[in-house]
Design an enzyme around this catalytic site. Structure first.
Site, mmCIF file in Angstrom:
data_model
loop_
_atom_site.group_PDB
_atom_site.id
_atom_site.type_symbol
_atom_site.label_atom_id
_atom_site.label_comp_id
_atom_site.label_asym_id
_atom_site.label_seq_id
_atom_site.Cartn_x
_atom_site.Cartn_y
_atom_site.Cartn_z
ATOM 1 N N PHE A 23 0.815 -1.224 0.000
ATOM 2 C CA PHE A 23 0.000 0.000 0.000
ATOM 3 C C PHE A 23 0.843 1.265 0.000
ATOM 4 C CE2 PHE A 23 1.019 -0.068 4.515
ATOM 5 C CZ PHE A 23 1.138 1.273 4.802
ATOM 6 N N LYS A 76 -1.257 -7.382 -9.086
ATOM 7 C CA LYS A 76 -2.211 -7.438 -7.959
ATOM 8 C C LYS A 76 -1.749 -6.391 -6.947
ATOM 9 C CE LYS A 76 -3.114 -8.524 -4.225
ATOM 10 N NZ LYS A 76 -3.487 -7.488 -3.212
ATOM 11 N N GLU A 86 -4.997 -3.725 -1.826
ATOM 12 C CA GLU A 86 -6.436 -3.485 -1.771
ATOM 13 C C GLU A 86 -6.776 -2.258 -0.922
ATOM 14 O OE1 GLU A 86 -4.567 -5.793 -0.518
ATOM 15 O OE2 GLU A 86 -5.469 -6.881 1.159
ATOM 16 N N ARG A 87 -5.750 -1.673 -0.256
ATOM 17 C CA ARG A 87 -6.053 -0.551 0.637
ATOM 18 C C ARG A 87 -6.098 0.792 -0.083
ATOM 19 N NH1 ARG A 87 -2.267 -1.967 5.699
ATOM 20 N NH2 ARG A 87 -1.495 -3.710 4.471
ATOM 21 N N SER A 141 5.486 -6.938 3.289
ATOM 22 C CA SER A 141 6.084 -7.254 4.590
ATOM 23 C C SER A 141 6.837 -8.590 4.530
ATOM 24 C CB SER A 141 4.989 -7.300 5.650
ATOM 25 O OG SER A 141 4.049 -8.285 5.300
ATOM 26 N N CYS A 160 9.682 1.731 3.372
ATOM 27 C CA CYS A 160 10.601 0.638 3.710
ATOM 28 C C CYS A 160 12.020 1.146 3.865
ATOM 29 C CB CYS A 160 10.547 -0.447 2.646
ATOM 30 S SG CYS A 160 11.186 0.133 1.096
ATOM 31 N N GLU A 181 9.652 -3.975 12.958
ATOM 32 C CA GLU A 181 9.343 -2.844 12.076
ATOM 33 C C GLU A 181 8.036 -2.219 12.553
ATOM 34 O OE1 GLU A 181 7.944 -3.754 8.038
ATOM 35 O OE2 GLU A 181 9.173 -2.115 7.297
#
Ligand code: NAD
Length: 496
Positions: free
Chosen positions: A148, A172, A175-176, A225, A280, A382
């Site tokens: 996201f 893909k 979805e957020r 992640s 990240c 994290e």
């Protein structure tokens, strides 16, 4: 309410599948919903890619580059619209979204030059009248699964290189925050990319697992992640696919006693709190060499945090926006609580921040801990939020040992004026992307991006030169054209 669907074979598709709400994190209001593709929708996307692939593979690379050039122009033309879509669903401030998009555009520019990199290698007279060459052939249908936090940039790390190498792509995205991705995919078709070469399916684990198990998907690029990266890598490998899976991070910056502290503090502010720490490459650990440096860092960062302007992502005067979801906010607050419980010194507490007019937004203020030690959860995990921790060490070597012992190895930085120390650091630190007085050493588009240790599963990094190797297979061809009339005898020994 807008329902975001899928983009398959050049068409918007809604299937009536399960949906998930999409929120504006600045207001906490639902701003739409996204369909979560069923397996058969993903299979349809793969089938479209498979059908479009042969013609695209045989399209001259220079013609493919012309499409990519037009696509780059459209991205620039529509930048404001794209950044608003990013900011509305992700929450990052518009100027930060513009920075993200710019880095994505640079990946597209790099992809425009891929014909040069596909040239291969040629050897004349490898043997008598024998010529030999290696070429880089596309794989077929390849897939990308993205996070996201960079909804525009990370997909642009992947598919422009993949399609310029002659592949078809199924993406893909997260979805957020799905809207900017679909908008960008349509621009690619407008630029002349044939329908079916880029397909976007929104979804969750069901969609991802369909990609991982499909015999028609040859390779998978993943960014997200670490637990999911590891799952993607092992599952893709078990199904015989090439895979690169980039994971999470805990990026340390060592601040030396000789560093320019004003510059170091400014750099740490941007690297720790920019994009609300949801990068990240964010710096989340400041390793201070000596108590004097630590005290000074703590004091100066506290001063700066008092003026950090936090608010809606759509107000460009803000410096930091909200976190992506209510769950993300609660998780970050949980980490801050655990730091207090485990004995760290909470210097600046962002837990109770309220932004007037945006009381329901998912805000956490910039937070600073001092005297954090390696066994604390806030050091080990994290956090992915606006939380910077100071760890005190006595020497640079102690700092390097800490970094090298950590499970992640994505990015790091050394602040110093000492060239010898900088050289020792870059030689010995076990991290994939290293800065010296550069807090976010994100490689430019013509290098490649990737961490070490549990920040990356696989051999090849993302974008840049590694992407050509990842999205192609080497084939070596050897041809003999003897002059007419030359007769060859039988040879039973190995050709030499
Ligand atoms: P995430 O791992 O939750 O999701 C990433 C993708 O995986 C999404 O498309 C999601 O739909 C899918 N996914 C989630 N759960 C899944 C499951 N159980 N099975 C299959 N697919 C699943 O990551 P996120 O929260 O979207 O992004 C933040 C994370 O990404 C952070 O850890 C951050 O460090 C990392 N990240 C890494 C890099 C890098 O280059 N190393 C870059 C950006 C973000």
């Amino acid at each position: 309410m807008t329902t975001v669907g899928h983009f398959i074979g050049g068409e918007d598709i809604l299937t009536g599948a399960r949906t998930q709400a999409v929120f504006n994190p600045s207001t906490g209001e639902q701003c739409g919903e996204v369909e979560l593709a069923a397996a058969k929708t993903v299979e349809e996307a793969i089938a479209n890619g498979k059908a479009a692939y042969p013609k695209w593979r045989d399209t001259p690379p220079a013609k493919r580059a012309q499409v990519m050039f037009r696509f780059k122009m459209l991205l620039e033309e529509k930048a404001d619209e794209i950044c608003e879509l990013i900011s509305r669903e992700h929450g990052k401030v518009l100027h930060d979204a513009r920075g993200e998009l710019q880095r994505g555009i640079e990946n597209v520019e790099y992809a425009c030059g891929i014909p040069e990199l596909l040239k291969g290698e040629h050897s004349k007279n490898a043997g008598p009248a024998i010529d030999s060459w290696s070429e880089f052939q596309p794989l077929g249908v390849v897939a990308g699964i993205t996070p996201f936090n960079f909804p525009a940039m990370v997909p642009l790390w992947m598919w422009p290189s993949a399609v310029m190498c002659g592949n078809a792509f199924v993406l893909k995205p997260s979805e957020r925050d799905p809207s900017s991705v679909l908008y960008i995919a349509k621009l690619a078709i407008e630029a002349g990319l044939p329908a079916g070469i880029l397909n976007v399916v929104n979804g969750d684990k069901e969609a991802v697992d369909t990609l991982l198990h499909s015999p028609d998907v040859q390779a998978v690029s993943f960014v997200g992640s670490t637990p999911i990266a590891e799952y993607i890598y092992t599952t893709a490998n078990a199904n015989g696919k090439r895979c690169q899976a980039l994971g999470g991070a805990k990026n340390h910056a060592i601040v030396m006693p000789d560093a320019d502290l004003d510059n170091a503090v400014n750099a740490l502010m941007g690297a720790a709190y920019g994009s609300c720490g949801e990068r990240c490459m964010a710096i989340s650990v400041a390793v201070a060499v000596g108590d004097e440096v630590a005290d000074e860092l703590s004091k100066r960062l506290t001063e700066k945090l008092k003026t950090l302007k936090v608010g809606s992502g759509l107000d460009n005067s803000n410096e930091m926006g909200p976190l992506i979801t209510a769950a993300a906010r609660d998780k970050v607050v949980g980490y801050i609580n655990s730091g207090v419980e485990q004995g760290a010194e909470l210097v600046v507490d962002g837990r109770d921040l309220v932004v007037p007019g945006f009381e329901n937004g998912y805000f956490v203020g910039g937070t600073l801990f001092d005297k954090v030690t390696p066994e604390m959860t806030i050091y080990q995990e994290e956090i992915f939020g606006p939380v910077l921790v100071i760890v005190r060490v006595k020497t640079m070597q102690e700092g390097i040992d800490l970094i090298n012992a950590h499970e992640y190895g994505n990015g790091t930085c050394l602040f110093t004026r000492d060239g010898e120390a900088a050289r020792y650091f870059t030689d010995n630190v076990l991290v994939g992307m290293v800065g010296v007085n550069v807090p976010l050493p994100v490689p430019v588009s013509y290098h490649s991006f990737g961490g070490w240790k549990r920040s990356l599963f696989g051999d090849l990094h993302a974008y840049g030169p590694d992407s050509i190797r990842f999205y192609t297979k080497r084939k070596t061809i050897t041809q003999r054209w003897p002059a007419s009339g030359v007769r060859e005898g039988v040879a039973y020994s190995f050709p030499s």
